[in-house]
Design a protein around this motif. Structure first.
Motif, PDB file in Angstrom:
ATOM      1  N   ILE A  66      -9.301   8.041   0.144  1.00 29.53           N
ATOM      2  CA  ILE A  66     -10.503   7.250   0.418  1.00 29.53           C
ATOM      3  C   ILE A  66     -11.644   8.142   0.917  1.00 29.53           C
ATOM      4  N   LYS A  97       2.214  12.469  11.088  1.00 29.52           N
ATOM      5  CA  LYS A  97       2.804  12.668  12.428  1.00 29.52           C
ATOM      6  C   LYS A  97       2.649  11.370  13.215  1.00 29.52           C
ATOM      7  N   ASP A 110       1.102   3.062  15.324  1.00 30.87           N
ATOM      8  CA  ASP A 110       1.535   3.227  13.933  1.00 30.87           C
ATOM      9  C   ASP A 110       2.214   1.943  13.430  1.00 30.87           C
ATOM     10  N   LEU A 163      -5.156   1.139  -1.061  1.00 29.88           N
ATOM     11  CA  LEU A 163      -6.067   0.123  -0.510  1.00 29.88           C
ATOM     12  C   LEU A 163      -6.194  -1.068  -1.471  1.00 29.88           C
ATOM     13  N   GLY A 192      -1.260   6.453  -3.530  1.00 26.56           N
ATOM     14  CA  GLY A 192      -1.268   7.762  -4.179  1.00 26.56           C
ATOM     15  C   GLY A 192      -2.609   7.972  -4.851  1.00 26.56           C
ATOM     16  N   ASP A 209      -5.010  -0.243   9.447  1.00 26.14           N
ATOM     17  CA  ASP A 209      -4.269   0.978   9.117  1.00 26.14           C
ATOM     18  C   ASP A 209      -5.228   2.172   8.961  1.00 26.14           C
ATOM     19  N   ALA A 212      -1.807  15.165  12.982  1.00 23.54           N
ATOM     20  CA  ALA A 212      -1.832  15.401  11.531  1.00 23.54           C
ATOM     21  C   ALA A 212      -1.315  14.193  10.756  1.00 23.54           C
ATOM     22  N   SER A 226      -5.695   5.653  11.261  1.00 20.53           N
ATOM     23  CA  SER A 226      -5.692   7.025  10.746  1.00 20.53           C
ATOM     24  C   SER A 226      -6.945   7.764  11.210  1.00 20.53           C
ATOM     25  N   ALA A 237       0.842  -1.208   0.000  1.00 24.87           N
ATOM     26  CA  ALA A 237       0.000   0.000   0.000  1.00 24.87           C
ATOM     27  C   ALA A 237       0.875   1.254   0.000  1.00 24.87           C
TER      28      ALA A 237
HETATM   29  N1  CTP Z   1      -0.866   4.650   1.609  1.00 25.73           N
HETATM   30  C1  CTP Z   1      -1.907   4.813   0.696  1.00 25.73           C
HETATM   31  N2  CTP Z   1      -3.105   4.197   0.897  1.00 25.73           N
HETATM   32  C2  CTP Z   1      -3.314   3.402   1.977  1.00 25.73           C
HETATM   33  C3  CTP Z   1      -2.273   3.220   2.915  1.00 25.73           C
HETATM   34  C4  CTP Z   1      -1.052   3.862   2.701  1.00 25.73           C
HETATM   35  O1  CTP Z   1      -1.755   5.523  -0.307  1.00 25.73           O
HETATM   36  N3  CTP Z   1      -4.512   2.798   2.125  1.00 25.73           N
HETATM   37  C5  CTP Z   1       0.440   5.319   1.360  1.00 25.73           C
HETATM   38  C6  CTP Z   1       0.349   6.849   1.521  1.00 25.73           C
HETATM   39  O2  CTP Z   1       1.179   7.422   0.554  1.00 25.73           O
HETATM   40  C7  CTP Z   1       0.911   7.072   2.911  1.00 25.73           C
HETATM   41  C8  CTP Z   1       1.995   6.009   3.005  1.00 25.73           C
HETATM   42  O3  CTP Z   1       1.428   4.901   2.280  1.00 25.73           O
HETATM   43  O4  CTP Z   1       1.424   8.354   3.090  1.00 25.73           O
HETATM   44  C9  CTP Z   1       2.376   5.612   4.418  1.00 25.73           C
HETATM   45  O5  CTP Z   1       1.271   5.075   5.130  1.00 25.73           O
HETATM   46  P1  CTP Z   1       0.979   5.483   6.629  1.00 25.73           P
HETATM   47  O6  CTP Z   1       2.263   5.652   7.379  1.00 25.73           O
HETATM   48  O7  CTP Z   1      -0.035   4.562   7.149  1.00 25.73           O
HETATM   49  O8  CTP Z   1       0.259   6.926   6.430  1.00 25.73           O
HETATM   50  P2  CTP Z   1       0.689   8.384   6.898  1.00 25.73           P
HETATM   51  O9  CTP Z   1       0.942   9.198   5.647  1.00 25.73           O
HETATM   52  O10 CTP Z   1       1.740   8.336   7.925  1.00 25.73           O
HETATM   53  O11 CTP Z   1      -0.673   8.955   7.495  1.00 25.73           O
HETATM   54  P3  CTP Z   1      -1.345   8.687   8.946  1.00 25.73           P
HETATM   55  O12 CTP Z   1      -0.922   9.828   9.799  1.00 25.73           O
HETATM   56  O13 CTP Z   1      -2.796   8.713   8.621  1.00 25.73           O
HETATM   57  O14 CTP Z   1      -0.889   7.377   9.470  1.00 25.73           O
END
Ligand code: CTP
Ligand code: MG
Length: 173
Positions: A31, A110, A116, A52, A27, A94, A107, A98, A22
């Motif tokens: 969702i 972060k 995580d 996804l 990109g 995951d 954010a 989020s 993923a």
């Molecule tokens: N990603 C995605 N679609 C998903 C899961 C992950 O496109 N269903 C990609 C995104 O580019 C994301 C990256 O994988 O930025 C890393 O995933 P993750 O660390 O889970 O997301 P974060 O950007 O850190 O966001 P969050 O704070 O929501 O965890």
């Protein structure tokens, strides 16, 4: 002991592969379509449809191949459902994380330490248990689960430190 470790890793590989694909494939359209709920993003830009779908497909296909090499997921339709539940569960975990982070005002991108790193594991355990309790309880003992809960954050840290040393990341975490 070694057998438990090997089994645990094999059993969870579809979830690991779903989660990392993923990131690689992700990109495009988020969702949540960029929508907000009570002033905060529902999921945020880091959860995309492509990530996804790509994650679920890669996790599923790799699980089918793994099962031909070492049959731990059973046979026929039931094995398909188990493998699918592990890869879908990983991505749902995951996404749920989020959703929670946005509610807590954290954010996108972060950190929320520990969660995580193990979000996808919890999601995969949960959905596989719901889909096939009998298989889950006869495949995962408490030792398998504890081993994976401990190994995963360590693995995460080690890969990040390697990425930092290789100059791929700015911070070693
Ligand atoms: N990603 C995605 N679609 C998903 C899961 C992950 O496109 N269903 C990609 C995104 O580019 C994301 C990256 O994988 O930025 C890393 O995933 P993750 O660390 O889970 O997301 P974060 O950007 O850190 O966001 P969050 O704070 O929501 O965890
Ligand atoms: Mg993240």
């Amino acid at each position: 002991m070694i057998e438990i470790f090997a089994e645990a890793i094999w059993l969870i590989l579809p979830a690991y592969i779903a989660n990392s694909s993923a990131v690689l494939i992700g990109g495009g359209k988020p969702i949540d379509f960029g929508k907000k709920w009570r002033g905060k993003p529902i999921l945020g830009e880091g959860k995309t449809w492509r990530g996804l779908a790509g994650g679920i497909i890669c996790g599923f296909i790799s699980g089918i191949i793994l099962n031909k090499i070492w049959n731990l997921f059973g046979y026929g339709l039931s094995s398909f459902l188990i493998i699918l539940s592990l890869s879908c569960g990983a991505l749902l975990g995951d996404i749920a994380k989020s959703f929670l982070k946005r509610r807590l005002n954290i954010a996108r991108g972060k950190p929320l330490p520990i969660l995580d790193q193990i979000d996808f594991l919890l999601g995969a355990f949960f959905l596989a248990f719901i889909v096939n309790k009998e298989w889950f309880l006869s495949s995962f003992t408490i030792y398998h689960i504890l081993f994976l809960l401990i190994l995963t954050p360590i693995l995460h840290l080690v890969t990040n430190i390697i990425a930092y040393l290789l100059g791929l990341k700015n911070v070693p975490w």
